[in-house]
Design a protein around this motif. Structure first.
Motif, PDB file in Angstrom:
ATOM      1  N   GLU A   1      -8.020 -11.515  11.501  1.00  0.00           N
ATOM      2  CA  GLU A   1      -7.872 -11.031  12.628  1.00  0.00           C
ATOM      3  C   GLU A   1      -7.224  -9.506  12.316  1.00  0.00           C
ATOM      4  OE1 GLU A   1      -5.401 -11.460  16.883  1.00  0.00           O
ATOM      5  OE2 GLU A   1      -5.808 -13.231  15.572  1.00  0.00           O
ATOM      6  N   ILE A   2      -6.372  -9.250  11.343  1.00  0.00           N
ATOM      7  CA  ILE A   2      -5.868  -8.297  11.010  1.00  0.00           C
ATOM      8  C   ILE A   2      -7.071  -7.113  10.556  1.00  0.00           C
ATOM      9  CG2 ILE A   2      -4.457  -7.101   9.263  1.00  0.00           C
ATOM     10  CD1 ILE A   2      -2.453  -9.176   9.794  1.00  0.00           C
ATOM     11  N   GLU A   3      -7.829  -7.791   9.484  1.00  0.00           N
ATOM     12  CA  GLU A   3      -9.119  -7.076   9.237  1.00  0.00           C
ATOM     13  C   GLU A   3      -9.804  -6.667  10.150  1.00  0.00           C
ATOM     14  OE1 GLU A   3     -10.006  -8.805   4.723  1.00  0.00           O
ATOM     15  OE2 GLU A   3     -10.766  -9.792   6.053  1.00  0.00           O
TER      16      GLU A   3
ATOM     17  N   ILE B   1     -10.806  -3.195   8.359  1.00  0.00           N
ATOM     18  CA  ILE B   1     -10.792  -2.984   7.007  1.00  0.00           C
ATOM     19  C   ILE B   1     -11.223  -4.256   6.305  1.00  0.00           C
ATOM     20  CG2 ILE B   1      -9.025  -1.243   7.295  1.00  0.00           C
ATOM     21  CD1 ILE B   1      -6.746  -3.614   6.644  1.00  0.00           C
ATOM     22  N   GLU B   2     -11.220  -4.015   5.146  1.00  0.00           N
ATOM     23  CA  GLU B   2     -11.236  -5.365   4.074  1.00  0.00           C
ATOM     24  C   GLU B   2     -10.253  -5.516   3.007  1.00  0.00           C
ATOM     25  OE1 GLU B   2     -14.547  -7.512   1.380  1.00  0.00           O
ATOM     26  OE2 GLU B   2     -15.215  -6.401   3.154  1.00  0.00           O
ATOM     27  N   ILE B   3      -9.297  -6.334   3.358  1.00  0.00           N
ATOM     28  CA  ILE B   3      -8.378  -6.408   1.904  1.00  0.00           C
ATOM     29  C   ILE B   3      -8.810  -7.035   0.909  1.00  0.00           C
ATOM     30  CG2 ILE B   3      -6.022  -7.492   1.768  1.00  0.00           C
ATOM     31  CD1 ILE B   3      -5.598  -7.004   4.874  1.00  0.00           C
ATOM     32  N   ASP B   4      -8.647  -6.309  -0.270  1.00  0.00           N
ATOM     33  CA  ASP B   4      -9.153  -6.965  -1.538  1.00  0.00           C
ATOM     34  C   ASP B   4      -8.409  -8.202  -1.930  1.00  0.00           C
ATOM     35  OD1 ASP B   4      -9.263  -7.132  -4.631  1.00  0.00           O
ATOM     36  OD2 ASP B   4     -10.781  -5.959  -4.065  1.00  0.00           O
ATOM     37  N   ASP B   5      -9.185  -9.199  -2.340  1.00  0.00           N
ATOM     38  CA  ASP B   5      -8.805 -10.629  -2.752  1.00  0.00           C
ATOM     39  C   ASP B   5      -7.541 -10.579  -3.572  1.00  0.00           C
ATOM     40  OD1 ASP B   5     -10.456 -11.835  -1.127  1.00  0.00           O
ATOM     41  OD2 ASP B   5     -11.938 -12.333  -2.490  1.00  0.00           O
TER      42      ASP B   5
ATOM     43  N   ILE C   1       2.666  -9.791   0.080  1.00  0.00           N
ATOM     44  CA  ILE C   1       2.528  -9.848   1.533  1.00  0.00           C
ATOM     45  C   ILE C   1       3.754 -10.851   1.752  1.00  0.00           C
ATOM     46  CG2 ILE C   1       0.597  -9.329   2.146  1.00  0.00           C
ATOM     47  CD1 ILE C   1      -0.747 -11.851   2.283  1.00  0.00           C
ATOM     48  N   LYS C   2       5.039 -10.726   1.555  1.00  0.00           N
ATOM     49  CA  LYS C   2       5.947 -11.528   1.545  1.00  0.00           C
ATOM     50  C   LYS C   2       6.836 -11.607   3.160  1.00  0.00           C
ATOM     51  CE  LYS C   2       9.251  -8.701  -0.866  1.00  0.00           C
ATOM     52  NZ  LYS C   2       8.348  -7.616  -1.380  1.00  0.00           N
ATOM     53  N   ASP C   3       6.418 -10.543   3.735  1.00  0.00           N
ATOM     54  CA  ASP C   3       6.978 -10.468   5.140  1.00  0.00           C
ATOM     55  C   ASP C   3       6.108  -9.265   5.970  1.00  0.00           C
ATOM     56  OD1 ASP C   3       7.788  -7.823   4.312  1.00  0.00           O
ATOM     57  OD2 ASP C   3       9.799  -8.323   3.785  1.00  0.00           O
ATOM     58  N   ILE C   4       6.439  -9.260   7.187  1.00  0.00           N
ATOM     59  CA  ILE C   4       5.587  -8.470   7.996  1.00  0.00           C
ATOM     60  C   ILE C   4       5.787  -6.993   7.662  1.00  0.00           C
ATOM     61  CG2 ILE C   4       5.456  -7.218  10.443  1.00  0.00           C
ATOM     62  CD1 ILE C   4       6.365  -9.812  11.406  1.00  0.00           C
ATOM     63  N   ALA C   5       6.771  -6.360   7.129  1.00  0.00           N
ATOM     64  CA  ALA C   5       6.719  -5.049   6.506  1.00  0.00           C
ATOM     65  C   ALA C   5       5.846  -4.905   5.393  1.00  0.00           C
ATOM     66  CB  ALA C   5       8.263  -4.558   6.172  1.00  0.00           C
ATOM     67  N   SER C   6       5.865  -5.578   4.469  1.00  0.00           N
ATOM     68  CA  SER C   6       5.073  -5.544   3.201  1.00  0.00           C
ATOM     69  C   SER C   6       3.652  -5.743   3.562  1.00  0.00           C
ATOM     70  CB  SER C   6       5.589  -6.450   2.201  1.00  0.00           C
ATOM     71  OG  SER C   6       5.370  -7.788   2.453  1.00  0.00           O
ATOM     72  N   PHE C   7       3.307  -6.487   4.582  1.00  0.00           N
ATOM     73  CA  PHE C   7       1.865  -7.017   5.151  1.00  0.00           C
ATOM     74  C   PHE C   7       1.208  -5.626   5.865  1.00  0.00           C
ATOM     75  CE2 PHE C   7      -0.538 -10.905   6.302  1.00  0.00           C
ATOM     76  CZ  PHE C   7      -1.883 -10.276   6.381  1.00  0.00           C
ATOM     77  N   ALA C   8       2.210  -4.973   6.291  1.00  0.00           N
ATOM     78  CA  ALA C   8       1.887  -3.525   7.104  1.00  0.00           C
ATOM     79  C   ALA C   8       1.480  -2.569   6.326  1.00  0.00           C
ATOM     80  CB  ALA C   8       3.085  -3.062   8.358  1.00  0.00           C
ATOM     81  N   ASP C   9       2.230  -2.592   4.996  1.00  0.00           N
ATOM     82  CA  ASP C   9       2.157  -1.663   3.897  1.00  0.00           C
ATOM     83  C   ASP C   9       0.850  -2.022   3.283  1.00  0.00           C
ATOM     84  OD1 ASP C   9       4.527  -0.490   4.375  1.00  0.00           O
ATOM     85  OD2 ASP C   9       5.690  -1.361   2.772  1.00  0.00           O
TER      86      ASP C   9
ATOM     87  N   SER D   1      -2.279   0.910   3.373  1.00  0.00           N
ATOM     88  CA  SER D   1      -2.983   1.460   2.001  1.00  0.00           C
ATOM     89  C   SER D   1      -4.472   1.048   1.982  1.00  0.00           C
ATOM     90  CB  SER D   1      -2.303   0.746   0.858  1.00  0.00           C
ATOM     91  OG  SER D   1      -2.735  -0.688   0.494  1.00  0.00           O
ATOM     92  N   CYS D   2      -4.762   0.174   2.801  1.00  0.00           N
ATOM     93  CA  CYS D   2      -6.374  -0.208   2.887  1.00  0.00           C
ATOM     94  C   CYS D   2      -6.973   0.708   3.986  1.00  0.00           C
ATOM     95  CB  CYS D   2      -6.698  -1.518   3.589  1.00  0.00           C
ATOM     96  SG  CYS D   2      -6.256  -3.030   2.457  1.00  0.00           S
ATOM     97  N   ILE D   3      -6.116   0.905   4.887  1.00  0.00           N
ATOM     98  CA  ILE D   3      -6.684   2.207   5.885  1.00  0.00           C
ATOM     99  C   ILE D   3      -6.970   3.545   5.139  1.00  0.00           C
ATOM    100  CG2 ILE D   3      -6.228   3.652   7.900  1.00  0.00           C
ATOM    101  CD1 ILE D   3      -4.814   0.901   8.932  1.00  0.00           C
ATOM    102  N   GLU D   4      -5.932   3.959   4.288  1.00  0.00           N
ATOM    103  CA  GLU D   4      -5.871   5.096   3.636  1.00  0.00           C
ATOM    104  C   GLU D   4      -6.995   5.352   2.533  1.00  0.00           C
ATOM    105  OE1 GLU D   4      -1.853   5.256   2.073  1.00  0.00           O
ATOM    106  OE2 GLU D   4      -1.061   6.005   3.968  1.00  0.00           O
ATOM    107  N   ASN D   5      -7.437   4.108   1.987  1.00  0.00           N
ATOM    108  CA  ASN D   5      -8.230   3.854   1.067  1.00  0.00           C
ATOM    109  C   ASN D   5      -9.821   3.938   1.675  1.00  0.00           C
ATOM    110  OD1 ASN D   5      -6.687   4.424  -1.051  1.00  0.00           O
ATOM    111  ND2 ASN D   5      -6.075   2.086  -1.275  1.00  0.00           N
ATOM    112  N   GLU D   6      -9.944   3.653   2.641  1.00  0.00           N
ATOM    113  CA  GLU D   6     -11.183   3.438   3.520  1.00  0.00           C
ATOM    114  C   GLU D   6     -11.983   5.062   3.530  1.00  0.00           C
ATOM    115  OE1 GLU D   6     -12.916   0.790   5.010  1.00  0.00           O
ATOM    116  OE2 GLU D   6     -11.504  -0.257   3.857  1.00  0.00           O
TER     117      GLU D   6
END
Length: 82
Positions: A46-48, A53-57, A65-73, A77-82
């Motif tokens: 759903e986030i992708e 975006i596509e989050i690399d495996d 991705i231990k919490d919401i903040a790190s998941f958002a980070d 980073s995926c958005i910036e690398n697109e």
């Protein structure tokens, strides 16, 4: 909407235990929410889709991705690398 808010919204929409929503913050450990691998996968998809975006495996581990903040980070980073 901030990425953290969108990630939180998606996670909240998938949680079965609505009592945990009341105490959910950006630093709440995701493992403490009772998120299993199938639920985590549906949240990830759903986030992708939400951010096109596509989050690399290799980025899919609980250290990153231990919490919401790190998941958002990670999303940021995926958005910036697109």
């Amino acid at each position: 909407m901030k990425i953290e808010e969108k990630v939180k919204e998606i996670i909240v929409s998938r949680l079965k235990d609505k009592a945990k929503v009341k105490t959910l913050t950006y630093s709440t450990p995701l493992l403490s929410l009772g998120i299993d691998s199938i639920l985590a996968l549906s949240i990830l998809v759903e986030i992708e889709e939400a951010y096109d975006i596509e989050i690399d495996d290799s980025d899919l581990n609980m250290d990153k991705i231990k919490d919401i903040a790190s998941f958002a980070d990670l999303v940021r980073s995926c958005i910036e690398n697109e």
